[in-house]
Design a protein around this motif. Sequence first.
Motif, PDB file in Angstrom:
ATOM      1  N   ILE A 158      22.956  -7.129  28.330  1.00  0.00           N
ATOM      2  CA  ILE A 158      23.291  -6.495  29.611  1.00  0.00           C
ATOM      3  C   ILE A 158      23.733  -7.526  30.639  1.00  0.00           C
ATOM      4  CG2 ILE A 158      22.352  -5.219  31.577  1.00  0.00           C
ATOM      5  CD1 ILE A 158      20.694  -3.598  29.725  1.00  0.00           C
ATOM      6  N   ALA A 159      22.955  -8.613  30.768  1.00  0.00           N
ATOM      7  CA  ALA A 159      23.240  -9.605  31.803  1.00  0.00           C
ATOM      8  C   ALA A 159      24.585 -10.279  31.581  1.00  0.00           C
ATOM      9  CB  ALA A 159      22.125 -10.649  31.851  1.00  0.00           C
ATOM     10  N   SER A 160      24.850 -10.726  30.332  1.00  0.00           N
ATOM     11  CA  SER A 160      26.111 -11.427  30.073  1.00  0.00           C
ATOM     12  C   SER A 160      27.308 -10.485  30.172  1.00  0.00           C
ATOM     13  CB  SER A 160      26.066 -12.101  28.698  1.00  0.00           C
ATOM     14  OG  SER A 160      25.889 -11.141  27.662  1.00  0.00           O
ATOM     15  N   GLY A 161      27.115  -9.203  29.772  1.00  0.00           N
ATOM     16  CA  GLY A 161      28.207  -8.244  29.904  1.00  0.00           C
ATOM     17  C   GLY A 161      28.573  -8.000  31.347  1.00  0.00           C
ATOM     18  N   ILE A 162      27.556  -7.796  32.197  1.00  0.00           N
ATOM     19  CA  ILE A 162      27.812  -7.584  33.623  1.00  0.00           C
ATOM     20  C   ILE A 162      28.439  -8.824  34.242  1.00  0.00           C
ATOM     21  CG2 ILE A 162      26.647  -7.289  35.852  1.00  0.00           C
ATOM     22  CD1 ILE A 162      24.683  -5.438  34.430  1.00  0.00           C
ATOM     23  N   ASN A 163      27.922 -10.003  33.871  1.00  0.00           N
ATOM     24  CA  ASN A 163      28.455 -11.253  34.413  1.00  0.00           C
ATOM     25  C   ASN A 163      29.915 -11.431  34.042  1.00  0.00           C
ATOM     26  OD1 ASN A 163      28.727 -14.524  34.001  1.00  0.00           O
ATOM     27  ND2 ASN A 163      27.476 -13.928  35.757  1.00  0.00           N
ATOM     28  N   PHE A 164      30.285 -11.111  32.800  1.00  0.00           N
ATOM     29  CA  PHE A 164      31.680 -11.226  32.349  1.00  0.00           C
ATOM     30  C   PHE A 164      32.594 -10.297  33.153  1.00  0.00           C
ATOM     31  CE2 PHE A 164      34.994  -9.308  29.656  1.00  0.00           C
ATOM     32  CZ  PHE A 164      35.786 -10.425  29.428  1.00  0.00           C
ATOM     33  N   VAL A 165      32.171  -9.034  33.303  1.00  0.00           N
ATOM     34  CA  VAL A 165      33.010  -8.051  34.003  1.00  0.00           C
ATOM     35  C   VAL A 165      33.139  -8.401  35.489  1.00  0.00           C
ATOM     36  CG1 VAL A 165      33.226  -5.621  34.670  1.00  0.00           C
ATOM     37  CG2 VAL A 165      32.477  -6.227  32.365  1.00  0.00           C
ATOM     38  N   SER A 166      32.015  -8.761  36.147  1.00  0.00           N
ATOM     39  CA  SER A 166      32.042  -9.022  37.591  1.00  0.00           C
ATOM     40  C   SER A 166      32.864 -10.258  37.937  1.00  0.00           C
ATOM     41  CB  SER A 166      30.622  -9.175  38.128  1.00  0.00           C
ATOM     42  OG  SER A 166      29.984 -10.293  37.546  1.00  0.00           O
ATOM     43  N   GLU A 167      32.821 -11.286  37.076  1.00  0.00           N
ATOM     44  CA  GLU A 167      33.614 -12.485  37.336  1.00  0.00           C
ATOM     45  C   GLU A 167      35.103 -12.212  37.174  1.00  0.00           C
ATOM     46  OE1 GLU A 167      32.289 -15.695  34.914  1.00  0.00           O
ATOM     47  OE2 GLU A 167      30.525 -16.129  36.158  1.00  0.00           O
ATOM     48  N   ALA A 168      35.459 -11.319  36.269  1.00  0.00           N
ATOM     49  CA  ALA A 168      36.869 -10.993  36.072  1.00  0.00           C
ATOM     50  C   ALA A 168      37.396 -10.040  37.148  1.00  0.00           C
ATOM     51  CB  ALA A 168      37.066 -10.374  34.692  1.00  0.00           C
ATOM     52  N   ALA A 169      36.508  -9.206  37.715  1.00  0.00           N
ATOM     53  CA  ALA A 169      36.937  -8.142  38.629  1.00  0.00           C
ATOM     54  C   ALA A 169      37.242  -8.676  40.022  1.00  0.00           C
ATOM     55  CB  ALA A 169      35.864  -7.067  38.709  1.00  0.00           C
ATOM     56  N   LYS A 170      38.178  -8.027  40.692  1.00  0.00           N
ATOM     57  CA  LYS A 170      38.524  -8.317  42.088  1.00  0.00           C
ATOM     58  C   LYS A 170      37.966  -7.258  43.029  1.00  0.00           C
ATOM     59  CE  LYS A 170      42.799 -10.653  40.763  1.00  0.00           C
ATOM     60  NZ  LYS A 170      44.285 -10.638  40.832  1.00  0.00           N
ATOM     61  N   VAL A 171      37.254  -6.277  42.471  1.00  0.00           N
ATOM     62  CA  VAL A 171      36.635  -5.217  43.263  1.00  0.00           C
ATOM     63  C   VAL A 171      35.153  -5.148  42.875  1.00  0.00           C
ATOM     64  CG1 VAL A 171      38.743  -3.871  43.530  1.00  0.00           C
ATOM     65  CG2 VAL A 171      37.298  -3.491  41.529  1.00  0.00           C
ATOM     66  N   PRO A 172      34.314  -4.531  43.708  1.00  0.00           N
ATOM     67  CA  PRO A 172      32.881  -4.465  43.400  1.00  0.00           C
ATOM     68  C   PRO A 172      32.598  -3.692  42.114  1.00  0.00           C
ATOM     69  CG  PRO A 172      33.292  -3.902  45.694  1.00  0.00           C
ATOM     70  CD  PRO A 172      34.620  -3.956  45.034  1.00  0.00           C
ATOM     71  N   LEU A 173      31.482  -4.046  41.469  1.00  0.00           N
ATOM     72  CA  LEU A 173      31.064  -3.412  40.228  1.00  0.00           C
ATOM     73  C   LEU A 173      29.787  -2.606  40.491  1.00  0.00           C
ATOM     74  CD1 LEU A 173      31.588  -3.157  37.167  1.00  0.00           C
ATOM     75  CD2 LEU A 173      30.119  -5.157  36.842  1.00  0.00           C
TER      76      LEU A 173
END
Length: 787
Positions: free
Chosen positions: A260-275
């Motif tokens: 869960i933690a690494s998946g969220i970290n991967f998506v949030s670092e790539a995203a330009k909008v809030p997750l």
Amino acid sequence: MQPTMGLSKQTKKYFKGIVELRGLMVPFFVVFLLFTCFSQIAEAGAVGQNRVLFINSYSRDYLTVPVVVNNVEKELKDIATIQYIFMNTKNLDRGFAVEQARRELEYLRSKNGYDFDMIITGDDDALDFVRAYRNLYFKNIPVIFENVNSERKVRQALVDPMMAGIVETFPLQETIAIALKLTPKAKQVVVITDETISAQGTQEQLDDIMESFPQLTFTKLVTTKLTTEQLREQIASYGEDTILFFNMCSFDGSGKHYDIASGINFVSEAAKVPLYKGDEAGLGDGLLGGCMLSYESVGKKTGTMARQVLTGEWTPQQLGYVKGDYTYQFDFNVMKRFKINKSQLPKDTIYVNDPPSFYELHGDVLRPAAMVLLMTIIFLLLYDRDRSKRFAARLAQSQAEVKVAELSSKAKTDFLSRMSHDIRTPLNAIIGLTDLAEDDVNDPVKMKDNLQKIHGSGIILLSLLNDVLDVSRIESGNLTLHPVPYDLQEFLQDMHTVFDSQSKKLGLTFTTMLDGENYTVLLDKVRFSQLISNLISNSLKFTPSGGTINLIIQTEQAKAGRLPCTFFVTDTGKGIEKGFQKKMFEAFTQEQNVADSKMGGSGLGLAIVQKITNLMKGSVAVHSVLGEGTTFTLSFSLEIAQGQEAKTSKTYVPVLATSNDVLKGKHVLLVEDHPLNIEIAARMLYKVGIEVEKAENGKIAVRKFQAEPRRYDLILMDIRMPVMDGRQATKAIRMINGYGKTVPIIAMTADAFDGDMKLSLECGMNAQLNKPIEPAAFYAMLRKYLH
């Protein structure tokens, strides 16, 4: 012996030792088994005969599992023993995980030699496993499930009357609503998801809420269909028209595995909008937050349902299914990244990574300051009591004065008893609120309220101290008046400045007016302001919110250089009982209903009013009606200042507050040696736009002024300082030709006696402010000399 052939003597000796040791180990092993069995029997007897099997879909260290497991164990610790099977379907092939779980179950059944009294399942795969093997392994055994994602699956499971539990329903509608509020330009919701069973259950819940947001389109970004780089690029392509929702990301198309933690970290670092997300797992790893399911509540409710079934309080069929609890939770670090303020979020929001509060930064100063204040008050009380004893002893030397001494001693004892109560009350508030503020460090509203109440209690203590000192001066005959020219309109302005904001905070209306001609008269500014202020303060105490307090000056025709005038202080308060009106001007007396007032008091205020009025050769009277209000009337014949002519206006003139704009951009030299006093004064000056330069003693101040005299518009001068005190520094500055003779110099000192102010004026200072500094009086003084 064949296995040892060809071995060295040392090796043969080693094996011989093992054989001998094995012979000794047999009885030891038997004893160990007996002890283990006895311990297990004792433990079973301690916790009860209930045997529970907890089958969880994931691994023991999966982010949400320990939270649920720990809370279930707390609820069942005294009535059941729990064994565990962890299927680990997040990391293993599901078919393999099911077979592995079946083998573990058969091993436990054969090892234990009994069936379980209850089965608890965690998430969808575990419930599916139990339902698939219900007749083979779990027939007629009650099942409590938790965190099943699909409500449809839950309803199917509840066809079995021996099943009950928790559906993992996420507050998705609330989360999408708050996301839409924060991202008003959004036109679509993109759900980051894989194709696991858990993800499918959450997707069903998303499908159910789509119709609540007709302005949004809902699309899925399936992680297993894109390589790692393709997934990163796709996530980065979304802009302000997109709400990004994290469902599940266990694998991507490159075969990369995520928890869960690494998946969220991967998506949030790539995203330009809030997750956003529907539960609290992973908050702090890059999620902005949302309305989130609490896994602690899931664990508690699961344990409670299991306990109710095991104890026979309820049947599974009666319990049915329930949902977990929700809370708004947001990551303060992510809020800063996307410029989101707390004011945009619900009031009951929980914040992670919140920066330290004012109390956390300055709490080490608040508590010592309260203790120093307590010690100071105790010292003053002890000093006053000692002085009273010595005074009583001198009076006792004469037999004629014995009775007077006894009465005085009793009055002082009663006074000290009352003062002890009145001092302990605000001190209790200061010390108590200082401790309680530690619980409110993450709540700015409660923290501000605590600090305001601490400040108010300090003001009450200061008022009590001033009253005691004034009565002491009056009784000893050391109180003298120092009349100076004082314009009546200016006096009304000063009273309005002091009491207008205070009245508004209490929900009251405070007005001042002049009825008649305006004159400049000779008055002791400090004592006359104290006299009127005591009456106004009394009205503030006993006038309920919505009431009115008026200060009116009525002047008559001047005669022989003197001005007959009357001062009225009226209020719409609760009034004064007739019995108390007869003794209200006696020292240390208070009306019985004082406890109903907004503030406490020493019972000295009205006594001081009468004594100062008598010194001014005036008179004071009171008219009061219970439930309607009170009017104090003070009559004087005041000497008109020479060279001053009366104004002709006879209208009621309201006094208006003066703006602080005149203070902006001014330069002040602050001369003070105490670091905390420097900080307080400097912050008060910066607050109204004044530029400040500091000097730690009088010698440094004189040197700075000599170097650039025209740099400073005003000097604030402490009195007691090392190297060179404030009065010496003032004399030195006044000896500097030119601007040194006219620059305004205001004393700021804790020396509050009349003689101290006289010394300050004689050495060349323009005025004096007594510590602690009252902001309203402080700014009024600055405006007067910087206008």
